[in-house]
Design an enzyme around this catalytic site. Structure first.
Site, PDB file in Angstrom:
ATOM      1  N   HIS A  58       0.821  -1.396  -0.058  1.00 20.77           N
ATOM      2  CA  HIS A  58       0.053   0.015  -0.128  1.00 20.77           C
ATOM      3  C   HIS A  58       0.888   1.179  -0.012  1.00 20.77           C
ATOM      4  O   HIS A  58       0.804   2.314  -0.724  1.00 20.77           O
ATOM      5  CB  HIS A  58      -0.983  -0.017   1.352  1.00 20.77           C
ATOM      6  CG  HIS A  58      -1.471   1.384   1.302  1.00 20.77           C
ATOM      7  ND1 HIS A  58      -2.878   1.366   0.665  1.00 20.77           N
ATOM      8  CD2 HIS A  58      -1.432   2.678   1.872  1.00 20.77           C
ATOM      9  CE1 HIS A  58      -3.170   2.825   0.926  1.00 20.77           C
ATOM     10  NE2 HIS A  58      -2.394   3.300   1.817  1.00 20.77           N
ATOM     11  N   HIS A  97       1.388   4.694  -2.947  1.00 24.82           N
ATOM     12  CA  HIS A  97       1.655   6.111  -2.752  1.00 24.82           C
ATOM     13  C   HIS A  97       2.931   6.762  -3.422  1.00 24.82           C
ATOM     14  O   HIS A  97       2.584   7.752  -4.054  1.00 24.82           O
ATOM     15  CB  HIS A  97       1.821   6.311  -1.168  1.00 24.82           C
ATOM     16  CG  HIS A  97       0.731   6.352  -0.319  1.00 24.82           C
ATOM     17  ND1 HIS A  97       0.259   7.635  -0.360  1.00 24.82           N
ATOM     18  CD2 HIS A  97       0.352   5.702   0.622  1.00 24.82           C
ATOM     19  CE1 HIS A  97      -1.073   7.430   0.565  1.00 24.82           C
ATOM     20  NE2 HIS A  97      -1.044   6.074   1.279  1.00 24.82           N
ATOM     21  N   GLU A 104      -5.586   9.735  -0.499  1.00 23.25           N
ATOM     22  CA  GLU A 104      -6.003   8.065  -0.477  1.00 23.25           C
ATOM     23  C   GLU A 104      -6.999   7.745  -1.516  1.00 23.25           C
ATOM     24  O   GLU A 104      -6.959   6.576  -2.153  1.00 23.25           O
ATOM     25  CB  GLU A 104      -6.678   8.238   0.867  1.00 23.25           C
ATOM     26  CG  GLU A 104      -5.431   8.032   2.210  1.00 23.25           C
ATOM     27  CD  GLU A 104      -4.421   6.796   2.148  1.00 23.25           C
ATOM     28  OE1 GLU A 104      -4.908   5.973   1.341  1.00 23.25           O
ATOM     29  OE2 GLU A 104      -3.631   6.916   2.977  1.00 23.25           O
ATOM     30  N   SER A 138      -4.066   0.671  -4.965  1.00 22.07           N
ATOM     31  CA  SER A 138      -3.601  -0.694  -4.379  1.00 22.07           C
ATOM     32  C   SER A 138      -4.703  -1.605  -4.186  1.00 22.07           C
ATOM     33  O   SER A 138      -4.572  -2.795  -3.711  1.00 22.07           O
ATOM     34  CB  SER A 138      -2.849  -0.443  -3.103  1.00 22.07           C
ATOM     35  OG  SER A 138      -3.996   0.228  -1.937  1.00 22.07           O
TER      36      SER A 138
END
Length: 254
Positions: A131, A136, A177, A196
């Site tokens: 993740h 990111h 996010e 993800s």
């Protein structure tokens, strides 16, 4: 590239975050863990090649991520730092807010080093290296997004009212996010929760949630649940838009 051959990255002095910094021992990852990483990446890339924003796809290549093995964070940082000044810094787990904001303000992204097991490939309740890095870090290679994220951390450092921090948390949630962007008349994903997660991303692309135009007040007032599928997301027209929105939020709050 081996870690010993990497160029030196300028050290940053941290206070609140210092106790959470750790070393990543890349040699400790097992063949099974590299295999899990490879399966996670190869399962996501066909969808992302079509539906991720171009900045994410470019960043994936620019920071040297590979489909067949877990990332060496020192090697990632060595490629990332010359582009935008960011580092992918290994940490022991969840950080308190002051430590998290301090790291973002210093252009250091707190990155967990553990990887989910094969039994938990579909979902893990807390972020892992898949993740954090796959989701990111490619975006940190984009100069405008990199500046936005650093400014966001610095702005949050100056806030003390829990209500202001909660509202800024919503800005993070609906951009970093679960952000989506309009590119070439299509909705493209850039938020790590969508990058993800195959299930969540597929649901969004299939029209399973409402996508509204990004508007700062609406974002700051939109509540969310971390454990539920998102009923509404906000589409930006550019990454300059969320950078400017952060500056506006900083001026209003605190």
């Amino acid at each position: 590239m081996t870690t010993s051959a990497l160029p030196l990255i300028k050290p940053v002095k941290l206070n609140a975050a210092k106790p959470f910094l750790i070393k990543q021992d890349w040699t400790e990852y097992t063949p099974e863990q590299h295999s899990v990483w490879a399966e996670l990446v190869t399962r996501r890339m066909p969808q992302l090649q079509k539906h991720a924003c171009q900045e994410y796809l470019d960043g994936f290549e620019q920071i040297g991520l590979r489909e067949d093995q877990l990332p060496d964070l020192a090697a990632v940082s060595a490629r990332l730092a010359p582009r935008t000044g960011w580092q992918s810094a290994p940490v022991s787990g969840f950080l308190p807010a002051d430590a998290f904001f301090e790291m973002l303000a210093a252009r250091m992204f707190p990155t967990t080093t553990w990887l989910r097991s094969r039994e938990s490939m579909e979902y893990t309740p807390e972020p892992d290296i898949f993740h954090d890095v796959f989701g990111h870090v490619p975006m940190h290679a984009h100069p405008v997004f990199a500046d936005f994220l650093q400014h966001y951390g610095a702005a949050c450092q100056g806030l003390t009212d829990p209500r202001d921090l909660e509202r800024m948390g919503r800005l993070f949630w609906f951009t970093v996010e679960f952000g989506v962007i309009r590119q070439n008349n299509e909705i493209k994903v850039y938020g790590s929760g969508l990058i993800s997660s195959h299930g969540e991303c597929s649901r969004v692309l299939a029209g399973g949630c409402e996508i509204r135009d990004f508007e700062l007040d609406a974002v700051l007032n939109q509540e969310f649940q971390t454990s539920a599928m998102q009923p509404v997301l906000f589409a930006v027209e550019s990454f300059e838009q969320i950078y400017e929105a952060t500056k506006q939020a900083e001026a209003r709050l605190g």
